[in-house]
Design an enzyme around this catalytic site. Structure first.
Site, short mmCIF file in Angstrom:
data_model
loop_
_atom_site.label_atom_id
_atom_site.label_comp_id
_atom_site.label_asym_id
_atom_site.label_seq_id
_atom_site.Cartn_x
_atom_site.Cartn_y
_atom_site.Cartn_z
N GLU A 175 25.34 -17.52 -4.32
CA GLU A 175 24.54 -16.70 -5.23
C GLU A 175 25.14 -15.31 -5.44
O GLU A 175 25.17 -14.81 -6.55
CB GLU A 175 23.13 -16.47 -4.63
CG GLU A 175 22.14 -17.58 -4.81
CD GLU A 175 20.78 -17.23 -4.20
OE1 GLU A 175 19.79 -17.29 -4.93
OE2 GLU A 175 20.71 -16.90 -3.00
N GLU A 178 21.13 -23.17 3.29
CA GLU A 178 20.71 -21.81 2.94
C GLU A 178 21.90 -20.84 3.03
O GLU A 178 22.07 -19.97 2.17
CB GLU A 178 19.56 -21.37 3.85
CG GLU A 178 19.05 -19.96 3.63
CD GLU A 178 18.50 -19.67 2.24
OE1 GLU A 178 18.34 -20.60 1.43
OE2 GLU A 178 18.28 -18.48 1.96
N ARG A 231 6.75 -1.02 -3.57
CA ARG A 231 6.18 -1.56 -2.33
C ARG A 231 5.22 -2.71 -2.59
O ARG A 231 4.92 -3.49 -1.68
CB ARG A 231 5.42 -0.45 -1.58
CG ARG A 231 6.29 0.71 -1.19
CD ARG A 231 5.43 1.90 -0.81
NE ARG A 231 4.74 1.69 0.44
CZ ARG A 231 5.22 2.00 1.63
NH1 ARG A 231 6.41 2.54 1.73
NH2 ARG A 231 4.52 1.78 2.71
N CYS A 272 0.82 -1.20 0.00
CA CYS A 272 0.00 0.00 0.00
C CYS A 272 0.87 1.27 0.00
O CYS A 272 1.81 1.38 0.77
CB CYS A 272 -0.95 0.10 1.19
SG CYS A 272 -2.27 -1.08 1.14
N LYS A 277 15.10 -13.25 -10.28
CA LYS A 277 14.25 -13.29 -9.09
C LYS A 277 13.09 -14.25 -9.28
O LYS A 277 12.69 -14.96 -8.38
CB LYS A 277 13.73 -11.88 -8.81
CG LYS A 277 12.89 -11.76 -7.55
CD LYS A 277 13.77 -11.85 -6.33
CE LYS A 277 13.00 -11.88 -5.03
NZ LYS A 277 13.77 -12.57 -3.98
N GLY A 304 -3.24 0.31 6.36
CA GLY A 304 -3.39 -0.26 7.69
C GLY A 304 -4.71 -1.01 7.79
O GLY A 304 -5.38 -1.25 6.79
N HIS A 319 31.74 -39.03 5.20
CA HIS A 319 31.35 -39.87 4.06
C HIS A 319 31.67 -39.20 2.73
O HIS A 319 31.07 -39.51 1.71
CB HIS A 319 29.86 -40.22 4.15
CG HIS A 319 29.53 -40.95 5.42
ND1 HIS A 319 29.92 -42.25 5.66
CD2 HIS A 319 28.91 -40.54 6.55
CE1 HIS A 319 29.53 -42.61 6.87
NE2 HIS A 319 28.91 -41.58 7.44
C1 G6P Z 1 15.21 -18.39 -7.96
C2 G6P Z 1 15.62 -17.31 -6.99
C3 G6P Z 1 15.71 -17.89 -5.59
C4 G6P Z 1 14.39 -18.52 -5.20
C5 G6P Z 1 13.94 -19.56 -6.23
C6 G6P Z 1 12.53 -19.97 -6.01
O1 G6P Z 1 16.20 -19.35 -8.05
O2 G6P Z 1 16.88 -16.79 -7.38
O3 G6P Z 1 16.00 -16.85 -4.67
O4 G6P Z 1 14.52 -19.11 -3.96
O5 G6P Z 1 14.00 -19.01 -7.54
O6 G6P Z 1 11.72 -18.87 -6.26
P1 G6P Z 1 10.25 -18.71 -5.67
O7 G6P Z 1 9.80 -17.38 -6.21
O8 G6P Z 1 9.46 -19.85 -6.24
O9 G6P Z 1 10.34 -18.76 -4.21
#
Ligand code: G6P
Length: 650
Positions: A530, A523, A27, A2, A645, A133, A546
């Protein structure tokens, strides 16, 4: 989420408002609207979708209204002309010329994404409002409002009518000079009885030189120009015009008129505000003053995490209530297995979810890459609950996997960030994680909120059979304590930066964790690879001997998560093994654990929490570590090479 823009001054408001909405697009939103006070009449245009679509609609409306002028019956009788002309102006003569106006981008909360629900909302053609809000007591207020003609399903329209009722009541009493305060006093009187959060701006056709703005919970900045004022959810829209800004604080209300800007509180005390000189450019402003989006999003976590929990905790019953699950308790009991399908960071959250579902709900849980799931012969049926997790809601493999699971008769639920995205729409049920727009390619705050949502789901299933009330309540209590603990970690940003600078020189870095911290290691490795392009892999501590141990040497450091949980001793032995092979170690340890220093070259302490919740905290230092290594190497942190992305192709 918003965005609000308001303008009052000497310039035409419309272009400023539309550009302001564009500046706030980052946003995230699903519809937009604008209202301008044009010759004593409020003119409004709203549209679902992008600001571009709103702008197009406005041009069409203005063009249509201009061309209608041409087709008015010229040679007809005066009365026919007058009637046609009146009809036209009532229906079409929207020129949106005027020097005062308000605009809004809406991210749906109460009510679907429709034009009627979009802001500004107008009452009696006289009062227009934009609002961010949630008005929590809008149902109670609605009952008390006499005018039952509601155009939308929104809490905002209720608020607008509520203000209008106060306005009408006060206007009977107010005479002469009082009138100047009529609008602001009506807004104050209305807000005193409101429960919830708001950032709002109100204009009234009978007060053509006034805007009233108020804040409780949702930010509002006021830009001060030469005889003109800009209002917006953040400073971005006003920066091309002025750098002088004052920020409303919670409980404050501003009256902006010909005489200037007056700020008071709901008790009518005048408040003297500082005017800040902003030295950001627009881009920096969108990043909230941070160097880039990734850092901003890491620091957003304590706040947006609360949005993932909001309205979903049932403390008395020690459980969660996920509205989007859409299953009766009976249907929930019929679920025999859980499958979690996702890619990248989202899949890592699924691995954490697996621990939670197995421990709390005693449900066998499998996690898979969407890209694998869709091409194997997954065994799913109507007693399998399949969660598809995706930040963007557009990842092609995840979408296809969701369709495949549905086709096979599984119960499919989405866990998605982007509202209205394809996966959200196609799964039809499920949960938004409410992380807000995530713009850096490397996911951070979406990860955290996905973990939170999975924990809530696991708890809700757990409380049906396996998990006790006391445990449920303990989990909820611990979940509520997380933001404060996240802030503790974020305060160590500089310490982490110093450590990161020492690790930028390595070509390979390994990450190690066990139990619920194994996905955290995955992660951590993913984040670092990345954005830094350093080769990183994550391993389960017990797996080192292993294979991966063969990689370890003084040139291959190891980042390990060694928090105090049931696997602490085992994890410590794994760390000793890599140290014995010469590895440098960076350890994430629990606050107060002096012993951990014995196995650490570098150490960062994190606050303690329940074991299942540890990933919510332990991942944050690894995000910051990845960030600072990448910055030290001069990488484009927000847009790493070769990555996107939203991966909408297979
Ligand atoms: C791409 C992005 C990652 C993301 C993945 C899954 O590889 O670079 O950051 O985790 O896609 O994307 P999603 O939008 O499905 O969470």
């Amino acid at each position: 989420m918003c965005g609000i823009v308001g303008y009052i001054g000497k310039k035409q408001a419309l272009p400023i408002l539309i550009q302001g909405l564009r500046d706030l697009e980052y946003r995230g939103y699903d519809s937009a609207g604008v209202a301008v006070l044009d010759n004593g009449k409020i003119e409004r245009v709203r549209e679902i979708g992008k600001v571009d679509m709103l702008a197009k609609k406005i041009s069409n409306v203005i063009a249509r209204s201009a061309s209608d002028e041409a087709i008015l019956p010229k040679k007809e009788t005066a009365s026919a002309y007058a009637k046609a002309s009146a009809d036209r102006s009532a229906a079409l003569a929207v020129t949106l010329t005027g020097t005062i106006g308000i605009a809004h981008t809406r991210w749906a909360t109460h009510g679907a994404v429709t034009e009627f629900n979009a802001h500004p909302h107008i009452v009696d053609g006289k009062l227009a409002i934009v609002h961010n809000g949630i008005i929590e007591n809008y149902r109670e207020l609605k009952k008390q409002i006499k005018d039952k003609n509601f155009e939308s399903e929104t809490d905002t329209e209720v608020l607008a009518k509520w203000i209008m009722e106060k306005y009408k009541a006060l206007s009977i009493k107010y005479k002469g000079e009082d009138k100047a305060n009529l609008l602001i006093d009506a807004v104050k009187a209305a807000l005193v009885e409101v429960r919830g959060t708001y950032g709002l701006v109100v204009l009234h056709a009978d007060h053509p030189d006034q805007l009233v703005a108020a804040r409780l919970g949702s930010p509002l900045a006021i830009g001060i120009g030469e005889g003109e004022y800009y209002i917006a959810s953040d400073v971005t829209p006003m920066l091309p015009f002025t750098k002088k800004v004052t920020f409303l604080d919670d409980g404050e209300i501003a009256l902006i008129n010909g005489d200037g800007l007056k700020i008071s509180n709901l008790d009518n005390q005048i408040i003297e505000k500082n005017v800040t000189e902003i030295d950001w450019d627009q881009e920096k402003a969108q990043k909230g003053g941070f160097e880039n989006f990734m850092l901003k999003e890491i620091f957003d976590q304590p706040t947006v995490y609360e949005d993932a929990l909001r309205g979903r905790l049932e403390m008395d019953a020690g459980t969660a209530k996920m509205g989007g699950l859409n299953m009766s308790q009976e249907q929930m009991r019929e679920i025999k297995r859980v499958m979690i399908i996702a890619e990248g960071t989202a899949r890592h959250t699924g691995l954490i979810g697996k621990y939670a579902f197995e421990r709390l709900a005693n449900l066998p849980t499998e996690v898979d890459f969407s890209s694998e799931f869709r091409y194997r012969d997954p065994v799913v049926n109507k007693s399998t609950l399949v969660f598809v997790i995706s930040q963007s809601g557009e990842t092609a493999d995840t979408l296809m996997a969701a369709r495949e699971a549905k086709r096979k008769g599984a119960v499919v639920r989405g866990i998605v960030n982007v509202v209205g995205s394809t996966i959200a729409r196609e799964t039809g049920a499920g949960t938004y994680i409410h992380a807000g727009p995530e713009l850096a390619v490397a996911s951070t705050k979406a990860y955290t909120n996905m973990v939170a949502v999975l924990l809530l789901y696991a708890l809700q299933f757990g409380r049906l059979k396996h998990t006790s009330l006391a445990t449920g309540q303990r989990i909820l209590q611990s979940l509520l304590e997380i933001p404060e603990k996240m802030n503790e970690i974020l305060k160590r940003n500089n310490e982490i930066k110093e450590i990161a600078e020492k690790y930028q020189k390595y070509v390979n870095i390994l990450f190690m964790g066990r139990g619920v911290n194994y996905p955290v290691a995955l992660e951590g490795a993913l984040k670092l690879k990345e954005i830094s392009y350093i080769h990183c892999e994550g391993f389960a501590g017990g797996e080192m001997k292993h294979g991966p141990l063969a990689l370890v040497s003084k040139d291959v450091p190891v980042v390990a998560i060694l928090t105090k949980n049931q696997l602490y001793e085992k994890m410590k032995s794994s760390i000793q093994e890599v140290r014995a092979r010469g590895a440098r170690t960076f350890i994430i340890a629990s606050e107060g654990d002096e012993e951990a220093k014995e196995v650490a070259d570098e150490i960062i302490y994190v606050p303690k929490t329940m074991e299942l919740l540890e990933p919510l905290l332990n991942t944050i230092p690894l995000q910051l570590f990845a960030y600072h290594v990448a910055v030290a190497l001069g990488r484009d942190v927000d847009r790493p090479r070769n990555l996107a992305k939203s991966v909408t192709v297979e």
